[in-house]
Design an enzyme around this catalytic site. Structure first.
Site, mmCIF file in Angstrom:
data_model
loop_
_atom_site.group_PDB
_atom_site.id
_atom_site.type_symbol
_atom_site.label_atom_id
_atom_site.label_comp_id
_atom_site.label_asym_id
_atom_site.label_seq_id
_atom_site.Cartn_x
_atom_site.Cartn_y
_atom_site.Cartn_z
ATOM 1 N N TYR A 23 0.796 -1.232 0.000
ATOM 2 C CA TYR A 23 0.000 0.000 0.000
ATOM 3 C C TYR A 23 0.828 1.282 0.000
ATOM 4 O O TYR A 23 0.262 2.378 -0.013
ATOM 5 C CB TYR A 23 -0.938 -0.003 1.216
ATOM 6 C CG TYR A 23 -1.901 -1.169 1.225
ATOM 7 C CD1 TYR A 23 -2.833 -1.324 0.196
ATOM 8 C CD2 TYR A 23 -1.886 -2.124 2.237
ATOM 9 C CE1 TYR A 23 -3.718 -2.398 0.182
ATOM 10 C CE2 TYR A 23 -2.768 -3.199 2.240
ATOM 11 C CZ TYR A 23 -3.675 -3.329 1.203
ATOM 12 O OH TYR A 23 -4.551 -4.397 1.196
ATOM 13 N N HIS A 98 -8.933 1.613 -5.332
ATOM 14 C CA HIS A 98 -8.071 0.712 -4.556
ATOM 15 C C HIS A 98 -6.626 1.041 -4.862
ATOM 16 O O HIS A 98 -6.254 1.174 -6.037
ATOM 17 C CB HIS A 98 -8.368 -0.748 -4.892
ATOM 18 C CG HIS A 98 -9.784 -1.097 -4.612
ATOM 19 N ND1 HIS A 98 -10.249 -1.263 -3.333
ATOM 20 C CD2 HIS A 98 -10.853 -1.218 -5.419
ATOM 21 C CE1 HIS A 98 -11.540 -1.495 -3.373
ATOM 22 N NE2 HIS A 98 -11.936 -1.468 -4.633
HETATM 23 C C1 DQA Z 1 -7.711 -2.043 -0.690
HETATM 24 C C2 DQA Z 1 -7.787 -3.512 -1.146
HETATM 25 C C3 DQA Z 1 -8.619 -4.332 -0.195
HETATM 26 O O1 DQA Z 1 -8.657 -5.692 -0.629
HETATM 27 C C4 DQA Z 1 -8.030 -4.301 1.197
HETATM 28 O O2 DQA Z 1 -8.844 -5.023 2.088
HETATM 29 C C5 DQA Z 1 -7.783 -2.916 1.669
HETATM 30 C C6 DQA Z 1 -7.215 -1.937 0.746
HETATM 31 C C7 DQA Z 1 -6.752 -1.205 -1.569
HETATM 32 O O3 DQA Z 1 -6.794 0.011 -1.470
HETATM 33 O O4 DQA Z 1 -5.948 -1.767 -2.321
HETATM 34 O O5 DQA Z 1 -7.962 -2.603 2.840
HETATM 35 O O6 DQA Z 1 -9.001 -1.472 -0.799
#
Ligand code: DQA
Length: 141
Positions: A23, A98
């Site tokens: 992330y 995402h």
């Molecule tokens: C997310 C992807 C989701 O699967 C995960 O649970 C997240 C972050 C992303 O920003 O890539 O919390 O939404």
């Protein structure tokens, strides 16, 4: 002035320390400050919650008082019909975002139950995806 709600869901308050290899190492506050700096003519409402009902309320509030909502529902993406229904009932423009490419990760992340209720999705662009989502909203207005 264009008003955009930027809503981040469960566990996104931990950005910066949460799996930075997936992330990134920037915090949510960093991301929000960069957006505010990049788009000074946009009135943003930045919110994050780990409570699903609170997120549902904010989606509905955005429908009443904003031009668009950009939402990263976190893990709710994959199972929250409540957030799907709140988005579906919201007339304003909606973008799902995402940070990671959910389609290239674990099986359970590959399906979004909210995508059918939004106008557009941004996936796998990291922090840049939030800027892309705001640019898309401004272009559409
Ligand atoms: C997310 C992807 C989701 O699967 C995960 O649970 C997240 C972050 C992303 O920003 O890539 O919390 O939404």
């Amino acid at each position: 002035m264009t008003k955009i709600y930027v809503l981040n869901g469960v566990n996104l308050g931990a950005l910066g320390t949460r799996r930075p290899e997936v992330y990134g190492s920037r915090t949510l506050k960093d991301i929000e400050a960069a957006l505010a700096g990049e788009f000074p003519d946009v009135e943003f409402a930045f919110r994050q919650t780990d409570y699903e009902g609170e997120m549902v309320e904010w989606v509905r509030e955005a429908g009443r008082s904003a031009d668009a909502v950009i939402i990263n529902p976190g893990a709710w993406t994959h199972y929250s019909y409540a957030i799907h229904d709140a988005l579906e009932a919201t007339e304003t423009m909606k973008v799902e975002i995402h940070l990671s490419n959910i389609h290239a990760r674990e099986e359970f992340r590959r399906h979004s139950v909210v995508s059918a209720a939004v106008d557009a999705t941004v996936v796998g662009m990291g922090e840049f995806g939030y800027k892309a989502a705001v640019s898309y909203v401004l272009d559409r207005m």
